[in-house]
Design an enzyme around this catalytic site. Structure first.
Site, short mmCIF file in Angstrom:
data_model
loop_
_atom_site.label_atom_id
_atom_site.label_comp_id
_atom_site.label_asym_id
_atom_site.label_seq_id
_atom_site.Cartn_x
_atom_site.Cartn_y
_atom_site.Cartn_z
CD GLU A 99 -2.53 0.70 2.82
OE1 GLU A 99 -3.35 -0.47 1.90
OE2 GLU A 99 -3.28 1.82 2.88
CG ASP A 101 -1.70 4.85 2.73
OD1 ASP A 101 -2.22 4.27 1.60
OD2 ASP A 101 -1.10 3.95 3.56
CD GLU A 103 -3.70 7.31 5.68
OE1 GLU A 103 -4.13 6.03 6.06
OE2 GLU A 103 -2.64 7.09 6.67
CB THR A 117 3.55 10.02 2.92
OG1 THR A 117 4.24 10.41 3.42
CG2 THR A 117 2.70 10.89 1.69
CG ASN A 118 2.21 4.03 6.33
OD1 ASN A 118 3.68 3.77 6.70
ND2 ASN A 118 1.59 3.78 7.14
#
Length: 283
Positions: A99, A101, A103, A117-118
């Site tokens: 994933e 991300d 967010e 962010t991830n």
């Protein structure tokens, strides 16, 4: 495409995204949840997601991808949005998922919205980075982009790189290797999003609304199986990007020096020894 041309291309894509693909929502996406809270606007060139006490909402791409340059123009909910999460991300499905991300963590009116962010690889996440933006993301649309290939993952705000995650499988770090779907959602993150969950959604301010434009997927390699190796072909321009150019490195350093509010690599309370990938990802 060399790195010098890449920056010019990003600017071009940012403009182009507002021109082509705007009418392609039904071609590229479907509503994943909260049908009653999804509204088509501006003759189909804009989609609005809403969050109220009954439901949030979201949409996702009809296809999965094995590499690409994915972008979305987003305008965030206005006023008091504490506890509200607006997300634009790529995700695989099933156990040990991958994933990537964006967010956006809402806040009380007048306080800064956090962009988190991830990166998840083979089910392992906990790689959060957070920044404050240098503009008001509720006032107008801005372009948010993810470039993903076999060499690295880049996160951009407009044409400015805000995060680099290199492929470090050579030192035992997991890397994104599964087909991923493009997803967008607006949801209740009261349990964690604002002040660590201390500040909840004020439902008197509902409905919360976010708008999206430029949702044509013109730079992605679609896949129908679990094998994404064909998507690493050099025929795709984004696979020729393996590093930031000098101008991008300078812009990236500026973001880290002036807007970074949290980096898991610097969190010694969580990690007594920084994760292996941290040195190569921070310049």
């Amino acid at each position: 495409m060399d790195s010098a041309c890449f920056l010019a291309f990003l600017i071009f894509v940012g403009v182009l995204a507002g021109v082509i693909g705007d009418n392609s929502f039904d071609q590229n996406y479907y509503i994943t949840w909260g049908n009653g809270n999804v509204l088509s606007l501006q003759a189909g060139t804009e989609v609005q997601l809403s969050l109220d006490k009954s439901s949030g909402s979201g949409f996702g791409s009809k296809l999965n991808y094995g590499s690409g340059f994915f972008h979305m123009k987003i305008k965030l909910p206005e006023h008091d949005s504490a506890g509200v999460v607006t997300a634009f991300y790529l995700s695989s499905h099933g156990d040990n998922h991958d994933e990537l991300d964006f967010e956006f963590l809402g806040n009380k009116e007048g306080k800064p919205i956090t962009l988190q962010t991830n990166v998840f690889a083979n089910g392992e996440g906990n790689r959060e980075q957070r920044i404050y933006l240098w503009f008001d993301p509720t006032a107008d649309f801005h372009n948010y982009s993810i470039l993903w290939n076999e060499h690295l993952i880049l996160f951009f705000v407009d044409d400015i790189p805000i995060r680099v995650f290199n492929n470090n499988t050579n030192i035992g770090v997991g890397y994104v290797s599964q087909p991923m779907q493009v997803l967008v959602s607006l949801w209740d993150g009261s349990s964690w999003a604002t002040d660590g969950g201390k500040t909840k959604i004020d439902w008197k301010s509902a409905p919360f609304q976010a708008q999206f434009q430029g949702y044509g997927i013109d730079s992605g390699c679609p896949v129908q199986s679990s094998n994404i190796q064909p998507c690493y072909s050099s025929n795709y321009w984004w696979n020729k990007v393996s590093e930031l150019n000098f101008k991008q490195r300078s812009a990236y350093k500026n973001v880290r020096n002036n807007y970074l509010t949290y980096d898991y690599c610097l969190d010694t309370a969580r990690f007594h020894t920084p994760p292996k990938e941290c040195r190569s990802n921070s310049f």
